[in-house]
Design an enzyme around this catalytic site. Structure first.
Site, PDB file in Angstrom:
ATOM      1  N   ASP A 196       0.865  -1.185   0.000  1.00  0.00           N
ATOM      2  CA  ASP A 196       0.000   0.000   0.000  1.00  0.00           C
ATOM      3  C   ASP A 196       0.897   1.230   0.000  1.00  0.00           C
ATOM      4  O   ASP A 196       2.128   1.101  -0.087  1.00  0.00           O
ATOM      5  CB  ASP A 196      -0.978  -0.016   1.182  1.00  0.00           C
ATOM      6  CG  ASP A 196      -2.329   0.578   0.794  1.00  0.00           C
ATOM      7  OD1 ASP A 196      -2.349   1.752   0.381  1.00  0.00           O
ATOM      8  OD2 ASP A 196      -3.347  -0.130   0.865  1.00  0.00           O
ATOM      9  N   HIS A 271      -2.948   3.045  -4.731  1.00  0.00           N
ATOM     10  CA  HIS A 271      -2.328   2.613  -3.460  1.00  0.00           C
ATOM     11  C   HIS A 271      -0.881   2.167  -3.665  1.00  0.00           C
ATOM     12  O   HIS A 271      -0.408   1.250  -2.987  1.00  0.00           O
ATOM     13  CB  HIS A 271      -3.150   1.479  -2.817  1.00  0.00           C
ATOM     14  CG  HIS A 271      -4.443   1.956  -2.223  1.00  0.00           C
ATOM     15  ND1 HIS A 271      -4.523   2.517  -0.974  1.00  0.00           N
ATOM     16  CD2 HIS A 271      -5.709   1.964  -2.715  1.00  0.00           C
ATOM     17  CE1 HIS A 271      -5.794   2.848  -0.719  1.00  0.00           C
ATOM     18  NE2 HIS A 271      -6.529   2.525  -1.768  1.00  0.00           N
ATOM     19  N   GLU A 347      -9.833   2.305  -5.354  1.00  0.00           N
ATOM     20  CA  GLU A 347      -9.525   3.717  -5.084  1.00  0.00           C
ATOM     21  C   GLU A 347      -8.340   4.250  -5.900  1.00  0.00           C
ATOM     22  O   GLU A 347      -7.498   4.974  -5.382  1.00  0.00           O
ATOM     23  CB  GLU A 347      -9.254   3.901  -3.584  1.00  0.00           C
ATOM     24  CG  GLU A 347     -10.467   3.544  -2.731  1.00  0.00           C
ATOM     25  CD  GLU A 347     -10.192   3.534  -1.241  1.00  0.00           C
ATOM     26  OE1 GLU A 347     -11.103   3.885  -0.485  1.00  0.00           O
ATOM     27  OE2 GLU A 347      -9.078   3.156  -0.815  1.00  0.00           O
TER      28      GLU A 347
END
Ligand code: ACM
Length: 627
Positions: A196, A271, A347
């Protein structure tokens, strides 16, 4: 008065009555008998097969018993005397499937029978939970195991927990401990969120900087996203860590020995700040980046709209990016023998793609109409890479946007709709909706929890039903709980956040839908809480804390206290005094008068406090009134 006391004693007895088990998840069929088995030194553990997995499980069970000073001998020949027998069926029992088992306890024997070793493993987990918490006889160290007959098998094949090791790093020993616990409740998938923005945690030999640079960040304290500052020039990155490939092989084997398959997640194309700190040339802007120490670098506008202030997305038009992904997944596929690789997909910010002339030219040339289609182009290429390695790709539900790749499975997290859409298209889905399965959410009152933007109570987690109406259940592989660790810095706090909500998920994913029963689940949960206490591991008791609702009635501030735990009473005060037992008992909504006061409240059973005292100042109570 006497009558009241008698009925209370009766209730307490009923709550703990004979013949009730405390097994989580509850078995498909359980019937108790009066033929209890005394487990003591000298009992043999008899294996009627030479299966290596069964031998391993027997050794684990022997070790488990030895921790209570009980010594059992593993035998391969069927001697006379009291024994626990582990047997694999020669003629398979279709009802039990791959992971099911039968378990019979009588005076002379405990019989664990299954088609496959996985079933024996699960039978042992059930038996472990049947060992009473107190020794029946402390001198001889003997335990009375209730006589019973059990037939048991899971409702779903994917019963997962996800742990994010990027936001906080967990050591090899901590990962093993987490796996141990989840296997006791028959979870069989460990979704390992390995990369991440805040750290890349898996050694990739062809890209060494991923861990040399990407695994380390400057150390900051405080809450993620609140007042944490970005790295200063030249500041040393000291917080982090990663798993070497040897350590990963060790963990994969450790998990397999506990009937757990690991699904590794490498989160692309978003990410990816830690990866880009190591290799900025893989982004569109190719500017230097840093590994995020938890500073705020995004803005969220509601409705899923957001902006990344620092670029954390791979460049979807660069062939070097696909070469990179290919090499990463070559190594990942070799390390993890499971069927699935998770490629993230959630995302991903498209803003830097949208403002780049090269990217726009590429889209025009390839008739890609918008950035969702561009992400879909990326995901489809990644799917081809992963399937070439002999694996199935799974991704967060954003991979549906712009068109789903052939053969991809969807992990539905923004509610159930992504899973429904995938299943309707004939794709596999795993249900992990925020509303029921996000273990990073607060589980009790905000005054006593680590503050997060959302809540998920144990009761709500227990309401989870993974198969929505009108969806063919064959496409729903199962579900899982997700533990994001921005606010979870230690293993013991990870336990606190995971349990008991993971009990609720375990029961939803293993037990029959018709057998779910909140009051009975709570009774078994309470017993398992004692197990955690005895083992010295955290488990949240937030379920005992009252839920505090404040509202206005005719301009008067009113307060309602609720808890859904049988045989408890809530006591409270509004005069700043400790809410003592035999003080003011809650019987219905009451008025909060004006003044410099706090509501103080505590749950009791008999004279024993359960859960925590809540202390909420009047001004904070008033803020809770819904407009
Ligand atoms: C997610 O919670 N971003 C999958």
């Amino acid at each position: 008065m006497k009558k009241i006391i008698l009925s209370f004693v009766f209730l307490a007895f009923f709550y703990q009555s004979f013949g009730q088990h405390a097994i989580i998840p509850t078995p498909v069929n359980f019937s108790s008998t009066h033929n209890s088995f005394i487990l003591e030194n000298g009992v043999s553990l008899y294996l009627d097969s030479n299966n290596a997995d069964v031998i391993e499980y027997a050794k684990q069970f022997k070790y488990f018993l030895s921790q209570s000073d009980l010594n059992v001998a593993i035998q391969n020949s069927n001697k006379k005397g009291k024994k626990i027998q582990l047997s694999l069926l020669k003629n398979k029992n279709a009802e039990l499937g791959k992971e099911g088992y039968t378990l019979e306890v009588n005076q002379n024997e405990i019989n664990l029978v299954a088609n496959e070793p996985a079933g024996i493993f699960n039978a042992i987990q059930t038996l472990k939970q049947m060992i009473p918490l107190e020794t029946a006889n402390s001198e001889t160290k003997s335990f009375e195991i209730m006589g019973c007959e059990i037939t048991d098998y899971p409702r779903f094949g994917w019963r997962g927990l996800m742990l994010d090791v990027s936001r906080h790093f967990f050591t090899v020993a901590e990962i093993k401990a987490y796996l141990d616990k989840m296997s006791e409740y028959k979870f069989n998938v460990f979704h390992w969120h390995l990369t991440d923005d805040q750290g890349w945690r898996i050694e990739i030999k062809s890209y060494p900087k991923l861990t040399e640079v990407g695994a380390w960040r400057v150390e900051r304290h405080g809450k993620f996203g609140s007042d944490i500052s970005e790295p200063k020039p030249g500041e040393k990155a000291t917080y982090g860590g990663f798993y070497t490939q040897e350590q990963i092989k060790d963990i994969v084997n450790y998990a397999a020995d506990r009937n757990i398959t690991i699904v590794p997640e490498i989160d692309f194309p978003g990410h990816s700040m830690a990866a880009l700190a190591a290799y900025p040339e893989l982004s569109v802007k190719k500017e230097p980046k840093y590994v995020s120490p938890g500073n705020e670098f995004s803005e969220w506008y509601g409705g899923g709209k957001f902006k990344m202030l620092v670029e954390n997305t791979l460049n979807p038009i660069d062939e070097n990016v696909y070469n990179f992904i290919d090499k990463v997944f070559t190594e990942v596929a070799q390390l993890f023998p499971g069927e699935y690789i998770h490629m993230g997909g959630d995302e991903a910010y498209h803003g830097y793609w949208e403002e780049n002339a090269e990217v726009q030219k590429f889209m025009k040339k390839n008739n890609i109409k918008n950035s969702h289609e561009l992400q879909s182009y990326f995901v489809k290429r990644v799917e081809k890479i992963i399937s070439k390695k002999g694996k199935k790709m799974i991704g967060w539900d954003e991979i549906l946007e712009g068109g789903l790749a052939d053969g991809a499975a969807v992990m539905s997290w923004r509610g159930m709709k992504g899973g429904i859409e995938a299943a309707k298209m004939g794709h596999e889905a795993v249900m992990t909706p925020t509303t029921y399965a996000y273990l990073d959410y607060m589980q009790g009152d905000i005054t006593v929890e680590n503050k997060i933007y959302a809540s998920l109570s144990l009761e709500k987690a227990y309401e989870f039903e993974p198969v929505p109406e009108g969806v063919n259940p064959k496409y729903i592989l199962g579900g899982q709980g997700n533990l994001w660790t921005e606010a979870v810095p230690t293993l013991q706090f990870a336990y606190y956040m995971t349990y008991p909500r993971a009990f609720a998920l375990a029961e939803t994913l293993w037990s029959q839908k018709k057998d779910k029963n909140w009051d009975d689940f709570v009774r078994r949960t309470e017993e398992n809480m004692v197990r955690f206490d005895k083992e010295g591991d955290n488990i949240s008791k937030a379920v005992f804390d009252p839920t505090v609702t404040v509202y206005k009635k005719d301009d008067v501030v009113m307060c309602k206290l609720e808890n859904s735990i049988p045989n408890t009473e809530i006591f409270y005060s509004i005069d700043n005094t400790y809410p003592v037992k035999f003080g003011k008992k809650y019987t219905g909504p009451f008025q909060i008068p004006s003044g410099d006061l706090s509501l103080r409240t505590q749950t009791y059973r008999d004279a024993k406090p359960l859960g925590r005292e809540l202390i909420i100042a009047r001004e904070d109570l008033v803020k809770r009134i819904k407009k």
